[in-house]
Scaffold this active site. Sequence first.
Site, short mmCIF file in Angstrom:
data_model
loop_
_atom_site.label_atom_id
_atom_site.label_comp_id
_atom_site.label_asym_id
_atom_site.label_seq_id
_atom_site.Cartn_x
_atom_site.Cartn_y
_atom_site.Cartn_z
N MET A 59 -8.95 -19.12 0.54
CA MET A 59 -8.61 -19.43 -0.84
C MET A 59 -7.52 -20.51 -0.90
O MET A 59 -7.55 -21.39 -1.76
CB MET A 59 -8.17 -18.16 -1.57
CG MET A 59 -8.00 -18.34 -3.06
SD MET A 59 -9.49 -18.97 -3.85
CE MET A 59 -10.25 -17.47 -4.45
N PHE A 72 23.86 4.88 7.23
CA PHE A 72 22.69 4.55 8.03
C PHE A 72 21.40 4.78 7.22
O PHE A 72 21.23 5.83 6.63
CB PHE A 72 22.66 5.39 9.31
CG PHE A 72 21.43 5.14 10.15
CD1 PHE A 72 21.21 3.88 10.71
CD2 PHE A 72 20.50 6.14 10.36
CE1 PHE A 72 20.07 3.64 11.46
CE2 PHE A 72 19.36 5.91 11.12
CZ PHE A 72 19.14 4.65 11.67
N GLN A 73 20.54 3.79 7.18
CA GLN A 73 19.28 3.83 6.44
C GLN A 73 19.47 4.11 4.95
O GLN A 73 18.66 4.79 4.32
CB GLN A 73 18.30 4.82 7.08
CG GLN A 73 17.92 4.36 8.49
CD GLN A 73 16.68 5.03 9.02
OE1 GLN A 73 16.43 6.20 8.76
NE2 GLN A 73 15.91 4.30 9.82
N GLU A 109 4.35 2.20 6.11
CA GLU A 109 4.53 2.79 4.79
C GLU A 109 3.84 2.00 3.68
O GLU A 109 3.43 2.56 2.66
CB GLU A 109 6.00 2.96 4.45
CG GLU A 109 6.72 4.04 5.26
CD GLU A 109 7.31 3.51 6.55
OE1 GLU A 109 6.98 2.37 6.95
OE2 GLU A 109 8.11 4.24 7.18
N LYS A 148 19.22 13.74 1.04
CA LYS A 148 18.93 14.69 2.11
C LYS A 148 19.59 16.06 1.89
O LYS A 148 19.01 17.09 2.19
CB LYS A 148 19.37 14.10 3.45
CG LYS A 148 19.09 15.03 4.61
CD LYS A 148 19.05 14.34 5.95
CE LYS A 148 18.73 15.40 7.01
NZ LYS A 148 18.43 14.84 8.30
C1 LIG Z 1 0.62 -10.80 0.83
C2 LIG Z 1 0.04 -12.10 0.40
N1 LIG Z 1 0.47 -13.26 0.96
C3 LIG Z 1 -0.05 -14.43 0.56
C4 LIG Z 1 -1.01 -14.50 -0.40
C5 LIG Z 1 -1.58 -15.84 -0.83
N2 LIG Z 1 -3.02 -15.91 -0.52
C6 LIG Z 1 -3.96 -15.68 -1.44
S1 LIG Z 1 -5.52 -15.76 -0.81
C7 LIG Z 1 -4.93 -16.15 0.72
C8 LIG Z 1 -5.88 -16.37 1.87
C9 LIG Z 1 -6.60 -15.15 2.25
O1 LIG Z 1 -7.25 -15.38 3.48
P1 LIG Z 1 -8.40 -14.42 3.98
O2 LIG Z 1 -7.95 -13.02 3.90
O3 LIG Z 1 -8.89 -14.90 5.29
O4 LIG Z 1 -9.50 -14.59 2.84
P2 LIG Z 1 -10.44 -15.84 2.50
O5 LIG Z 1 -9.84 -16.53 1.33
O6 LIG Z 1 -10.50 -16.71 3.71
O7 LIG Z 1 -11.74 -15.21 2.16
C10 LIG Z 1 -3.54 -16.22 0.71
C11 LIG Z 1 -2.72 -16.59 1.87
C12 LIG Z 1 -1.40 -13.27 -0.97
N3 LIG Z 1 -2.29 -13.21 -1.96
N4 LIG Z 1 -0.89 -12.10 -0.55
#
Ligand SMILES: Cc1ncc(C[n+]2csc(CCOP(=O)(O)OP(=O)(O)O)c2C)c(N)n1
Lengths: 572, 165
Positions: A480, A113-114, A51, A163
């Site tokens: 990042m 439920f749900q 979802e 519902k």
């Molecule tokens: C749902 C979620 N969890 C954690 C983060 C924190 N976060 C920001 S960038 C990142 C790394 C992203 O890794 P990747 O998709 O491999 O991209 P890269 O930076 O390596 O290009 C994380 C964990 C986020 N932005 N969103």
Amino acid sequence: MEMMSGAAMVVRTLKDIGVKHVFGYPGGAVLDIYDALYAQEDVEHILVRHEQAAAHMADGYARSTGKTGTVLVTSGPGATNTLTGIATAFMDSIPMVVLSGQVPSKHIGEDAFQETDMVGCSRPIVKHSFLVKRAVDIPEAIAKAYYIANTGRPGPVVVDLPKDIVNVLEEHPYQFPDDVTMRSYNPTLKGHSRQIKKAVKTLLEAKRPIIYVGGGAITSEASELVTEIAEKLNAPVTSTLMGLGAFSSVHEQFVGMLGMHGRLEANKAMHNADCILALGARFDDRVTNNVDKFCPYASIIHVDIDPASISKIIGAHVPVVGSVDEVAKQLLKEMGKIDAKAQTAKLADWWEQVNQWRSRKCLDYKKDKNLIKPQEVIESLYKHTNGDAYISSDVGQHQMFAALYYPFAKPRRWINSGGLGTMGFGLPAAMGVQMAHPEAVSAVVTGDGSIQMNIQELATCMQYNLPIKIISLNNRALGMVRQWQDMNYKGRHSSSYMDAMPDFVKLAEAYGHIGIKVTKPEELDAAMAKCFAAKDRLVFMDIEIDQNEHVYPMQIKFGAMDDMRLSKTERT
Amino acid sequence: MRRIISVLMENAPGSLSRIVGVFSQRGYNVDSLCVAPTDDKSLSRLTIVTHGDDKVIEQITKQVNKLIDVLKVTDLSDGHHVERELMLVKVATRSDLVRAEVKRNVDIFRAQIVDVDANNYTIQVTGTSDKLDAFAHTMSQSTEIIEASRTGVCGLARGEKALRP
Ligand SMILES: Cc1ncc(C[n+]2csc(CCOP(=O)(O)OP(=O)(O)O)c2C)c(N)n1
Ligand SMILES: [Mg+2]
């Protein structure tokens, strides 16, 4: 009056509003509505695999068209699974309507439920919500939801449907409301004339003006008007991450994105400006850096449809409440004819200064013989799409590389989660884009971390024949996070590298798609060509890039806008 | 600074929780809150006492105004206004001496004894919050306060100004 069940009313109302696509997933509380969907062809339902992805698809659909995206989910887990998607849309002011099933009225509050209190759960991340109590109220609630979602400052609206009121066995009179306006909701569109006069006076007196464009310019379809203002004033233009494309990135007055990973010339020009015209931007912390040091010389004209955005972070000297398009028209009218020669002469020194900042070429990077640089992947993507694709993005370094190295010439082409920064947004968003624009090229720039957050949607792509191009910048890391750890935590890579990376080529193939692995710089061009030649197939490009590349420029924490690192060793 | 924000909103399910939500979600203070339908039953009027600097108060009024159900918001403390609060307080009256002292103070504060029991009086007092504080303090010096309940402030602007749809 026509008689029909509550479930039929839901579908009929959608049809009467003009909704063509609904992204969703069935379950107990919405089985009646799904039954009503089965019996007709006006509204197409797209079955996702999670979802959250339904919400992101509806979001990508909305961002790329301006139309409201629609989500349909069951109660409880179905509804709560959409919350990240709703919050993503809320932060970026994206019009969306989420229809959620609810347990029968008489069981609400019994921990049935749900059962979850969806109106309560979503309250802080929606523009508004409805818990519909009677079947006859369904058309009005849904029509109002669409009206609220896509007027004023847009946003997501939840309609919770118990519902019992959608029961297919009970019929009620259907009437589509003639009027959905509300006495308590009247967004201001036109700017106050006195403020318009003041704004124009300030702009014409400025010697170092800059136009700072945000997502509001895209929402209000104001690209042409913004361009007209910019050209009339001959002012440099910068854009937020959300505003990219509202003003063409290939226009000579464009100085690039501003903010945390903004271009040097954009941040320098902001910091040194004597007048800032903010159009539909909200002085987000990813732009301002330290607010106490923010743009010390500038008179700030802040145009925004949301009065609460004005002077929230940075005090405005000339606040103008209104939509960017309406206010832009007023500004242009008030400006009248401007002597172009005189204006150019007045800003000559300013442009000389700006061009000097530009000449630093802050986006230059060194290519490597053996390792693919993320920047060159984006440049190659630009080349192979003629700069004319819809580019969705996930969140991380790859997102910033895409924003910086793919110049967007048109609005609604850059689809990314700017406000919430939701990893997992990219693929489903690109799918929503493709649903809305079947003939267009819809690509997603993603990372090895982000793509795994909604990878299950590869199945949905197969089912609906969505030929998305997945450009995955695989750095075997949460890049990042790793960059921040390199800079602020002495390179201690706590949980930012990923072991057990799947074989993405085989994964793509397992879902019935094409997978291409690229590891060497000299293979990149041909692989990219092969990817875009496969017009009617989804292609997953797993591109092994240099793991140690950082995104630059980058603002230095607690500094002014223009205090930046330009590389691992250079700063401003 | 203490501020009194007056809100006119649709008397609809969920409206109140949305307003309260804005305060908790954005970290604003609620010192007291008083809400009831108006003479027009389709509307509710809500009075919130809060505190914060001018910037915070501006944000509060704007964020509350942004709610779809809200028709009007005003900061009553911006101008001349009337504000009242009501308190019911039950005090112990275990001796004639205490009873007399309580009665005397009730008269001074122009309060009313609304219920009498063998060992206690229930007193109603209206006025500004300061007056109610002062009354509670006085009572606590002459006897024991068993329990008290306050409505929170409600208020109206003086003169021609009015909060109407
Ligand atoms: C749902 C979620 N969890 C954690 C983060 C924190 N976060 C920001 S960038 C990142 C790394 C992203 O890794 P990747 O998709 O491999 O991209 P890269 O930076 O390596 O290009 C994380 C964990 C986020 N932005 N969103
Ligand atoms: Mg990565």
